[in-house]
Structures are given as structure tokens and as C-alpha cells.
Design a protein around this motif. Structure first.
Motif, PDB file in Angstrom:
ATOM      1  N   ILE A  23     -10.176  73.133 -24.703  1.00 19.22           N
ATOM      2  CA  ILE A  23     -10.835  72.018 -25.396  1.00 19.22           C
ATOM      3  C   ILE A  23     -10.973  70.821 -24.462  1.00 19.22           C
ATOM      4  O   ILE A  23     -12.005  70.157 -24.411  1.00 19.22           O
ATOM      5  CB  ILE A  23     -10.057  71.636 -26.672  1.00 19.22           C
ATOM      6  N   GLN A  24      -9.912  70.563 -23.702  1.00 22.29           N
ATOM      7  CA  GLN A  24      -9.950  69.451 -22.736  1.00 22.29           C
ATOM      8  C   GLN A  24     -11.019  69.689 -21.674  1.00 22.29           C
ATOM      9  O   GLN A  24     -11.798  68.795 -21.333  1.00 22.29           O
ATOM     10  CB  GLN A  24      -8.591  69.296 -22.060  1.00 22.29           C
ATOM     11  N   GLN A  25     -11.076  70.923 -21.167  1.00 20.81           N
ATOM     12  CA  GLN A  25     -12.018  71.252 -20.100  1.00 20.81           C
ATOM     13  C   GLN A  25     -13.461  71.284 -20.591  1.00 20.81           C
ATOM     14  O   GLN A  25     -14.397  71.155 -19.804  1.00 20.81           O
ATOM     15  CB  GLN A  25     -11.665  72.614 -19.503  1.00 20.81           C
ATOM     16  N   ALA A  26     -13.649  71.459 -21.899  1.00 21.25           N
ATOM     17  CA  ALA A  26     -15.000  71.531 -22.458  1.00 21.25           C
ATOM     18  C   ALA A  26     -15.699  70.183 -22.466  1.00 21.25           C
ATOM     19  O   ALA A  26     -16.908  70.117 -22.694  1.00 21.25           O
ATOM     20  CB  ALA A  26     -14.950  72.096 -23.876  1.00 21.25           C
ATOM     21  N   ASN A  41      -3.305  64.421 -19.758  1.00 20.62           N
ATOM     22  CA  ASN A  41      -4.107  65.516 -19.209  1.00 20.62           C
ATOM     23  C   ASN A  41      -3.387  66.244 -18.081  1.00 20.62           C
ATOM     24  O   ASN A  41      -3.420  67.472 -17.985  1.00 20.62           O
ATOM     25  CB  ASN A  41      -5.445  64.983 -18.695  1.00 20.62           C
ATOM     26  N   ILE A  42      -2.730  65.468 -17.218  1.00 21.05           N
ATOM     27  CA  ILE A  42      -1.996  66.055 -16.101  1.00 21.05           C
ATOM     28  C   ILE A  42      -0.853  66.923 -16.610  1.00 21.05           C
ATOM     29  O   ILE A  42      -0.603  68.027 -16.096  1.00 21.05           O
ATOM     30  CB  ILE A  42      -1.467  64.947 -15.163  1.00 21.05           C
ATOM     31  N   ASN A  43      -0.155  66.448 -17.633  1.00 19.94           N
ATOM     32  CA  ASN A  43       0.949  67.208 -18.220  1.00 19.94           C
ATOM     33  C   ASN A  43       0.444  68.519 -18.825  1.00 19.94           C
ATOM     34  O   ASN A  43       1.075  69.574 -18.664  1.00 19.94           O
ATOM     35  CB  ASN A  43       1.645  66.369 -19.293  1.00 19.94           C
ATOM     36  N   GLY A  75     -16.002  65.284 -17.165  1.00 21.47           N
ATOM     37  CA  GLY A  75     -15.981  63.867 -16.793  1.00 21.47           C
ATOM     38  C   GLY A  75     -14.868  63.059 -17.412  1.00 21.47           C
ATOM     39  O   GLY A  75     -14.906  61.827 -17.394  1.00 21.47           O
ATOM     40  N   GLN A  76     -13.861  63.732 -17.975  1.00 24.19           N
ATOM     41  CA  GLN A  76     -12.735  62.998 -18.559  1.00 24.19           C
ATOM     42  C   GLN A  76     -11.910  62.323 -17.468  1.00 24.19           C
ATOM     43  O   GLN A  76     -11.731  62.856 -16.385  1.00 24.19           O
ATOM     44  CB  GLN A  76     -11.822  63.953 -19.328  1.00 24.19           C
ATOM     45  N   LYS A  77     -11.404  61.147 -17.770  1.00 19.46           N
ATOM     46  CA  LYS A  77     -10.521  60.467 -16.833  1.00 19.46           C
ATOM     47  C   LYS A  77      -9.161  61.142 -16.843  1.00 19.46           C
ATOM     48  O   LYS A  77      -8.654  61.546 -17.882  1.00 19.46           O
ATOM     49  CB  LYS A  77     -10.370  58.985 -17.237  1.00 19.46           C
TER      50      LYS A  77
END
Length: 405
Positions: free
Chosen positions: A195-198, A208-210, A201-203
Motif C-alpha cells: 500500500i505504501q509503495q502504491a 516508512n523507514i521502519n 513520491g512519498q516522503k
């Protein structure tokens, strides 16, 4: 010591532990490749169609990097065994190579697209063959049942961390994967990461790193499991088979023309009780009980539109971005049976032409056997390659492998 001072050692210990796990994944795969996959082992596994092959990574990567192996990606046709099946025709490498068969029933374009995306840089300049079946191109495309049974979380993680895949293609693939939510019930981290990768351009932030770190840890654990399964399966192999496939056999194949003649004889002997050139046992069990009701039953059927075309386009795009050198094999339907059911000939011919155009537009090779619909014994039932069909496919694989050699 205050709470803040106690927290830092715990965070550092957790980070070091995670890094160790992440490091163990690739290391375990390298150990298996070097110590267990000696010459002849991967070649012998190639004809087994084991889930260790098509849901794992080690064996596929080894196959791609082995000059005497041609990876062949397909589906349920691999279960149509006869004397002319590629695992038997090419056993012992009589023409210099062995096909490595990847797939089983329900392994359609979306599963293959994810598989190729997971292979990443391993595809560059490598020849692969892909078999396409008309039965996939239904109005609903691949069913949740088929997707769930063939989906590989390891492939999904490797796709996510594949830097050679364009963001647009990765997003399209992820959106398609997320259309099958049941596959992620036991994979919450993977689902969250998809879902995050979809959303490109997310900061990058701490959350996100975790999540990415958790994903890499889980991927490494799956790589270790893949290594263990590969070792376990390789131990089951016959030493004699490994020896046979380690070097080129002294035996010579009959000519392709002779093999086709032999296939006709065997196909005719096995298909005596019906007018469709269907294998007797299959006809008696699956066709005869509903023969009358199937007459003209598919007069309104079609092979377009279907989500399968978008999935095939994704597969083609991933292969192009991976700089692979594929050949697509288009398997015909059983013309006699499809005529009986009233399935429009125009629809069938349009399908063969459409698939060939999609492949050629990407600059890839295609072996289109659509004009063999009414060729006796090309299929053994209504959809799976038969005696004669396998000989034609074997010949195409042999020519493709030696082309440019």
C-alpha cells in the motif's frame, strides 16, 4: 540510568539483530547455490514442477545463470505428461540443454509477471520461454483461488525492493496484487508495504523507514526458508539422474519429423472412443457425462475483453524493463470440441492474432500454434498440449535455445 538512556541500547540491539537477519537471507541463498546446487542438480529439478521452483528464488536464478538450461514458464499443460513431454525429450540434454519448467495449474499472467519482477537483474540478456493459454482469458481473469494458491510472498517482497523496475510498472503491478486481499491475511507487513509503495513520491519518514526495515527482515526470513526447502528437495534426487543430467547425453533424438509421426501413432492409440481426438480416459470422465448439454453451449462466448490482457501487458513490460529475451508460445484450443460447443471461430482467430501482436509489439519472439486447432493429437483434451503438440513445442524450444549460439 534514566529511561532515555535505557532506550538507546535496546534500539541499537534491535537494529543490529534486524541487520543480522537481513544479511542472513542472501547469505543462505549463496551457500545453497555453491554447496548444494552442483552440476546436474538444478537440471534434474527442472522437470519436476515443484513449488520450490516456482514460488522460490534460488532455483530460478540458478536456472537463468546456467548455460545448459532454458527456463520455461507455463501452467497446467506441464501436467500433461507423455513420452514427448519436454522433461522426457530433453532428459540428459541430447541437444545440449534441459528445459526448467516453472508453473502449475492456475499460474497465469499475473503470477508470472510477479515472478519476473522478483527476478530483477537476473533476467538481463537471458532467454526464457512463456506458454500462454486461451482458457485464461475469461471475463473475470485469474480467480482468487488460483491466485492464492500460486502467490509467493517472497516474490512480492523482492518485487518491492527491485530497483530496476520502473515506478509506473511497479505501481500497476501492486494495484493488481491488492485486488486479491485474501492473500495478505497472514502478511500484514507485506500488505502495508505494498500500500505504501502504491503511492509514488512519498516522503521518507521514520514510519516508512521502519516499515521497510520490517519488510526486509521478513523477506530475509523467507529467503532462509527458500534455502532450507531447496536443500531438502535436492536431497530427494536420484544420484543417477543427477549424473545423467550433469553432462550431455550420447543419445541422439530422432528427427522432429519422425517424432511427429511417432506422436500421431501414440495419440491415435490413446484416443479411440470419441470424434474430438481427446484422450479416452479424459473424454469418459470429463466430457461424455455432459456431452449433450455442451452442444452449442458457447455460441455467445468470447475471449475479449478480459483482465488477463492487462496482466499479459504487465508481464511483457516487466520482461522488457528487465532486458530479457523471451519467446511466447501460443497454445491452440481443440478446434473440433470448440466447434461442437459453438464457440465462434472468429473469436478464436482474433485471440491468436491479438496475443501475437502484443508480443511482437514489444519486440519479442512468438511461436503461434493457433493454426493447429484441428491438427489431430496436438492436444490431449480440450486445452492441454498432447502428443503432437509437445513435439512442436519441443522443436520451437530447441530452435530458440540454439538461435544465435
Amino acid at each position: 540510568m534514566n529511561n532515555r538512556n535505557r532506550l538507546w541500547p535496546m534500539l541499537i540491539a534491535g537494529l543490529l539483530f534486524s541487520i543480522t537477519i537481513v544479511w542472513m537471507g542472501p547469505l543462505s541463498q549463496q551457500i545453497v547455490e555453491r554447496l548444494w546446487l552442483k552440476q546436474g542438480v538444478t537440471q534434474t529439478i527442472g522437470g519436476s514442477q515443484t513449488s520450490v521452483s516456482f514460488q522460490g528464488m534460488i532455483l530460478q536464478k540458478r536456472a537463468l545463470n546456467s548455460p545448459d538450461i532454458l527456463p520455461v514458464y507455463g501452467s497446467s499443460e506441464f501436467s500433461a505428461i507423455s513420452e514427448f513431454h519436454p522433461s522426457r525429450i530433453f532428459n540428459g540434454k541430447p541437444t545440449g540443454f534441459i528445459p526448467f519448467l516453472v508453473g502449475r495449474g492456475g499460474t497465469q499472467d499475473l503470477i508470472q509477471a510477479l515472478n519476473m519482477a522478483a527476478l530483477g537483474g537476473s533476467l538481463k540478456d537471458k532467454k526464457v520461454a512463456v506458454i500462454v493459454s486461451a482458457q485464461w482469458f475469461t471475463p473475470e481473469g485469474i480467480t482468487p483461488v488460483y491466485f492464492n494458491q500460486n502467490f509467493s510472498p517472497l516474490h512480492a517482497y523482492r518485487m518491492i525492493f527491485n530497483s530496476s523496475l520502473s515506478g509506473q510498472t511497479k505501481t500497476r503491478l501492486i494495484e493488481r496484487l491488492l485486488a486479491f486481499p485474501d492473500s495478505f491475511k497472514e502478511q500484514p507487513t507485506l500488505k502495508a508495504l505494498l500500500i505504501q509503495q502504491a503511492v509514488p513520491g512519498q516522503k521518507r519518514n521514520l514510519q516508512n523507514i521502519n516499515l521497510e526495515l520490517k519488510g526486509r527482515v521478513e523477506m530475509a526470513a523467507l529467503e532462509v526458508i527458500d534455502a532450507a526447502k531447496t536443500i531438502r528437495y535436492s536431497r530427494l534426487l536420484s544420484p543417477a539422474d543427477i549424473t545423467t543430467n550433469a553432462t550431455i547425453s550420447a543419445k541422439e533424438l530422432p528427427s522432429w519429423l519422425k517424432l511427429k509421426d511417432m506422436a500421431i501413432i501414440q495419440g491415435k492409440a490413446a484416443s479411440q472412443n470419441n470424434q474430438f481426438d481427446i484422450m479416452d480416459t479424459y473424454y469418459s470422465e470429463y466430457v461424455l457425462p455432459n456431452l449433450a448439454s455442451n452442444r452449442a453451449s458457447a455460441s455467445n462466448a468470447a475471449l475479449y475483453p478480459s483482465p488477463e490482457y492487462q496482466d499479459l501487458e504487465l508481464l511483457l513490460q516487466i520482461l522488457q524493463e528487465g532486458k530479457a529475451k523471451p519467446m511466447f508460445i501460443i497454445v491452440p484450443v481443440n478446434g473440433a470440441w470448440y466447434d461442437y460447443t459453438g464457440f465462434p471461430v472468429k473469436e478464436r482467430n482474433a485471440y491468436y492474432a491479438r496475443i501475437e501482436k502484443m508480443v511482437r509489439d514489444k519486440g519479442f519472439q512468438v511461436a503461434n500454434f493457433g493454426d493447429h486447432e484441428h491438427d489431430p493429437y496436438f492436444l490431449q483434451d480440450i486445452m492441454h498440449l498432447g502428443w503432437k503438440g509437445w513435439v512442436y513445442v519441443d522443436e520451437a524450444l530447441d530452435q530458440f535455445y540454439h538461435e544465435g549460439a
